[in-house]
Design an enzyme around this catalytic site. Structure first.
Site, short mmCIF file in Angstrom:
data_model
loop_
_atom_site.label_atom_id
_atom_site.label_comp_id
_atom_site.label_asym_id
_atom_site.label_seq_id
_atom_site.Cartn_x
_atom_site.Cartn_y
_atom_site.Cartn_z
N ASP A 78 0.84 -1.20 0.00
CA ASP A 78 0.00 0.00 0.00
C ASP A 78 0.87 1.25 0.00
OD1 ASP A 78 -2.31 1.55 0.01
OD2 ASP A 78 -2.49 1.52 2.20
N GLN A 109 -3.03 -5.47 6.02
CA GLN A 109 -2.90 -4.40 7.03
C GLN A 109 -3.86 -4.70 8.18
OE1 GLN A 109 -3.62 -1.49 3.85
NE2 GLN A 109 -1.85 -0.33 4.59
N ASP A 124 -1.83 8.94 10.48
CA ASP A 124 -2.50 8.33 9.33
C ASP A 124 -3.82 7.69 9.75
OD1 ASP A 124 -2.44 7.23 6.53
OD2 ASP A 124 -2.42 5.35 7.64
N GLU A 126 -4.69 13.43 9.40
CA GLU A 126 -5.13 13.08 8.06
C GLU A 126 -6.49 12.42 8.21
OE1 GLU A 126 -5.20 10.00 4.59
OE2 GLU A 126 -5.32 9.70 6.74
N ASP A 152 -2.29 10.66 -2.52
CA ASP A 152 -3.54 9.92 -2.61
C ASP A 152 -4.40 10.44 -3.76
OD1 ASP A 152 -4.70 7.69 -1.43
OD2 ASP A 152 -4.68 8.59 0.56
N ARG A 157 -3.32 5.43 -8.39
CA ARG A 157 -2.63 6.51 -7.69
C ARG A 157 -1.16 6.60 -8.10
NH1 ARG A 157 -4.23 5.05 -1.63
NH2 ARG A 157 -3.63 3.02 -2.51
#
Length: 652
Positions: free
Chosen positions: A154, A265, A297, A339, A404, A528
Site C-alpha cells: 500500500d 494491514q 495516518d 489526516e 492519494d 494513484r
C-alpha cells in the site's frame, strides 16, 4: 467510581509513581546539576500535562481491573523515552515550549515526497537539501520510508518495523543525519505515524499468528463470522474494487482478522491499553530521531464499536489527545498533523492544540479543483466562508495534490445552499477530471470506481489535472499559457488563504502523469501511481532556460513562496471573505498584528472585472500595491482582471 475526583486521583497516582521516575533520572544523570535540572523539567511538565493525560486514560481504560498497572507503564515509558532524547532535541523542546505556535508562521512552506522516487535514498536526499532550500521549503514530509512487507505494501503504509528504515532507502542513522541537516537549514522533518494498523509481517502480527495470546489481543481476531458479520452491517468498504468487506480470513490461524484497508494491514486493537502503551513507545522512538511533525495516518478509523460505522468515534479523539499529552511530557518539540479524509464537519473535530494542531484541508483541495472546472467560485466561497476558520493555535495544511486520490469531499448542504445538486455535481467533476466531459482540460484517471454505487475518485498529477498535459500534447501556445496561469493562480490561493502551503515534489516542474505503472503487476490496479512519477533530474537544466515551461512554473512557485514569507499578514489562519460581485472571482482579507493584505483571484479563463470601490467600504486605503507585480491600484477604479490573474494587495 462515577463520583471519582479525577484531579485528586491523578495527583495521588503521580505521587505513587514519582519515586520510580526519580530513580530513572538519578540513574541517567551525569552530575548533580543535571539531575536537579531534569527533575525540575519533568516536574513542571507533569504538573501541566499529567492531570489531562490521567483523565483521558481513565476515560479510555478506567474499567480495566489493572488500570493502575497500565498508568504506571505508560508514564514510565514516556519518561524513559524523554531521558534517551538527544541533547539537541531537548534544546528544540525548550524552543518549542517558548514558541508553541511556531508552525503558524508565514515562513512555513511545505513539500512532500517519496524518498526513492525523489532522490533514490536518504543520503542522496541530503545532497538535495540545497535544491529544497532554493525552492523555499521549510517543512519536508517524507512519505512512508520504514521497513514494509514485500510485494504490495500500500505504498509503504503496511509497516513491518517502525524502527527500521527500508534497506533500499538507508538506515535509521541516515534518517537521524538527514533530520539534523534539515534542522541546520531551517527545515522541519515530517513523517507518517501509521498507527491504525501494522503489516501482517510485523513482529506483533507474527507472534499473534504463532498463537501468543498477548499478541492476539493486539488485533481484532475472531474464530468465525458471527461477530464480523455483526460489525459489517454498519461498516463501509474503503477499497471495494480490490476486496469486499473489512475482515480477512487467515488460514494459518483459522481466524478472521479486522483489515479495514488491505488484507495485509491488520487493524490494532486500541481497546487494549497495552497497545496504546506500545504505540507510545514507537511514536517517541520516532520523535527521538529528529522528527518535528508526525502525520497521524487514518485517524478516523482507530476505535471500533459495534453498531457504528467505526469512524470518527469519540474514543478516537480521546486516543489522539492522549498521544498528544504524552508528547507534551516526553517530546514537546513534536507536533501532530491529522489526516482525516472524511466529511468536513468531522475533519475539523480533530483540530485543536490538545489534539492535532495541524491538519490537512481536503475540502479546500476539492473545492479549488471544483472552482477551476466550473470557472465559478460560489461553492468555494460558500464553504470557506464558514469552514476555513480554526481555533487559535491551529493551522491548515493546504494542498492541491498529495500521494492519494482526490475525492469530492464538499458538504452537501453547502452545495444545495448555492443551487448545486451534490450527487450530480460529483458525477460531473469525475467526468471532467477524467477527461470524459466535452471541453475538459484535465487528464486524470479514475480511482476505485464502484460500479454498484457509482462512487469514484480521481488520480493524476497537479499539472495533468490543471491542463498542462493536454496543452503540451496539442502544442497550442494559448492552451499552454492558460494551464501555466491556472497553476500559478491555484498556488497563489494555497499560499494566501490561511495555512501552510504544501506541494508534492515534482509539481514545481509541472510533472505530468506517469503511465508506466500499468506495466508493473504490483501497481497496475492502483491508479494513484500515475501521480507518483520518478523525478527526472536530467531535466533540471531546463530550469535555467528562460522560455521553458518547467522553468516558468518553478520560478513562479519560488516567487510565491518568497513573497509569502515577507508578508506577516499570512501568519496563522485568520481570513474573511470579501464580496467582489463577480461569480468567477474570490477575494478575501488576511491580517495579523496590524498587517493587512487583500487577495483577489480570477478562476476563469476569461477576463473579469471587479469593483474596487467595495474595498473602501471595508475601511481600507485608497491605494494598494500588488506585492507580486509591484503595480499600484486605486480603489476608485474598476479593476480589469486577466484570465487566472492573482493579486496580493497591501495598503500603499
Amino acid at each position: 467510581m462515577t463520583d471519582l475526583d479525577l484531579v485528586y486521583e491523578a495527583s495521588r497516582t503521580l505521587g505513587r509513581v514519582r519515586p520510580k521516575i526519580l530513580e530513572k533520572i538519578e540513574a541517567s544523570s551525569l552530575s548533580y546539576d543535571s539531575c536537579a535540572l531534569n527533575i525540575e523539567t519533568i516536574d513542571a511538565r507533569l504538573e501541566e500535562h499529567w492531570p489531562r493525560l490521567f483523565e483521558l486514560l481513565y476515560r479510555l481504560y478506567g474499567q480495566h481491573y489493572d488500570f493502575y498497572y497500565y498508568l504506571e507503564r505508560i508514564l514510565l515509558t514516556a519518561v524513559d523515552c524523554w531521558l534517551s532524547r538527544p541533547e539537541d532535541l531537548c534544546q528544540l523542546d525548550v524552543r518549542r515550549e517558548n514558541d508553541p505556535n511556531w508552525y503558524l508562521s508565514e515562513r512555513m512552506v511545505g513539500g512532500s515526497l517519496y524518498v526513492d522516487l525523489f532522490s533514490g535514498d536518504l543520503n542522496q536526499l541530503r545532497d538535495k537539501i540545497p535544491y529544497l532550500k532554493d525552492l523555499g521549503l521549510t517543512y519536508v514530509h517524507l512519505m512512508p520510508l520504514f521497513k514494509d512487507r514485500e510485494g504490495n505494501s500500500d505504498g509503504g503504509y503496511a509497516i513491518s518495523d517502525y524502527r527500521s528504515v527500508n534497506p533500499d532507502l538507508g538506515t535509521m542513522e541516515d534518517l537521524r543525519a538527514l533530520a539534523h541537516d534539515f534542522r541546520a537549514v531551517g527545515i522541519s522533518l515530517v513523517i507518517d505515524f501509521v498507527f491504525n494498523h501494522t503489516s501482517d509481517d510485523h513482529e506483533w502480527a507474527v507472534r499473534a499468528q504463532e498463537g501468543e495470546r498477548e499478541y492476539l489481543d493486539y488485533f481484532h481476531v475472531y474464530p468465525d463470522r458471527s461477530i464480523p458479520d455483526q460489525y459489517e452491517r454498519s461498516l463501509r468498504e474503503i477499497f471495494p474494487t480490490i476486496r469486499r468487506g473489512n475482515f480477512t480470513w487467515q488460514e494459518g490461524m483459522q481466524s478472521w482478522v479486522w483489515t479495514t484497508f488491505n488484507s495485509f494491514q491488520w487493524d490494532l486493537k486500541y481497546a487494549n491499553p497495552e497497545v496504546f502503551r506500545a504505540m507510545v513507545e514507537e511514536m517517541l522512538f520516532l520523535a527521538n530521531t529528529g522528527v518535528e511533525i508526525l502525520r497521524l495516518d487514518a485517524v478516523a478509523f482507530i476505535w471500533k464499536q459495534m453498531g457504528t460505522n467505526c469512524e470518527n468515534l469519540p474514543e478516537a479523539h480521546l486516543l489522539i489527545q492522549a498521544f498528544n499529552a504524552v508528547c507534551r511530557i516526553a517530546a514537546p518539540g513534536l507536533a501532530f498533523k491529522s489526516e482525516a479524509i472524511v466529511h468536513p464537519d468531522e475533519v475539523v473535530k480533530y483540530i485543536s492544540p490538545e489534539e492535532c494542531p495541524i491538519s490537512y484541508n481536503p475540502t479546500l483541495m476539492a473545492l479549488l479543483w471544483e472552482a477551476v472546472a466550473t470557472r465559478e467560485t460560489k461553492l468555494l466561497k460558500q464553504s470557506v466562508g464558514h469552514r476555513q476558520h480554526l481555533l487559535p493555535g491551529t493551522v491548515w495544511v493546504n494542498y492541491l495534490r498529495g500521494h492519494d486520490d482526490i475525492g469530492w469531499s464538499f458538504d452537501n448542504g453547502d452545495a444545495w445552499a448555492v443551487g448545486i445538486n451534490p450527487d450530480d455535481h460529483r458525477n460531473f467533476l469525475n467526468s471532467f477530471y477524467t477527461g470524459a466531459f466535452k471541453g475538459s482540460f484535465a487528464a486524470g484517471v479514475p480511482f476505485q470506481h464502484n460500479t454498484d454505487t457509482g462512487d469514484m475518485r480521481v488520480s493524476g498529477t497537479m499539472a495533468s489535472l490543471a491542463g498542462l498535459e493536454q496543452a503540451l500534447v496539442s502544442g497550442e501556445p494559448k492552451l499552454i499559457e492558460m494551464a501555466v496561469r491556472r497553476i500559478r493562480m491555484l498556488y497563489g490561493v494555497l499560499c494566501s488563504i490561511g495555512g501552510i502551503p504544501l506541494i508534492f515534489l515534482g509539481e514545481e516542474w509541472g510533472m505530468l502523469n506517469d503511465y508506466d505503472y500499468l506495466a508493473d503487476k504490483e501497481k497496475k490496479d492502483d491508479s494513484r501511481w500515475v501521480h507518483r512519477p520518478m523525478m527526472d533530474w536530467s531535466l533540471v537544466g531546463e530550469l535555467k532556460k528562460k522560455n521553458s515551461v518547467r522553468a516558468r512554473i518553478f520560478r513562479e512557485l519560488q516567487e510565491l513562496f518568497e513573497t509569502r514569507k515577507a508578508c506577516p499578514a499570512f501568519t496563522g489562519s485568520q481570513m474573511r471573505l470579501l464580496e467582489p460581485e463577480n461569480g468567477h472571482v474570490i477575494s478575501y482579507l488576511r491580517w495579523s498584528e496590524g498587517h493587512l493584505l487583500v487577495v483577489i483571484a480570477n478562476f476563469s479563463d476569461a477576463p473579469q472585472t471587479v469593483n474596487m470601490r467595495r474595498l473602501r467600504t471595508e475601511g481600507l486605503a485608497h491605494f494598494f500595491k500588488d506585492t507580486l507585480s509591484q503595480r499600484t491600484l486605486s480603489t476608485h477604479d474598476i479593476l480589469e482582471l486577466e484570465p487566472y490573474e492573482l493579486l496580493w494587495l497591501v495598503e500603499d
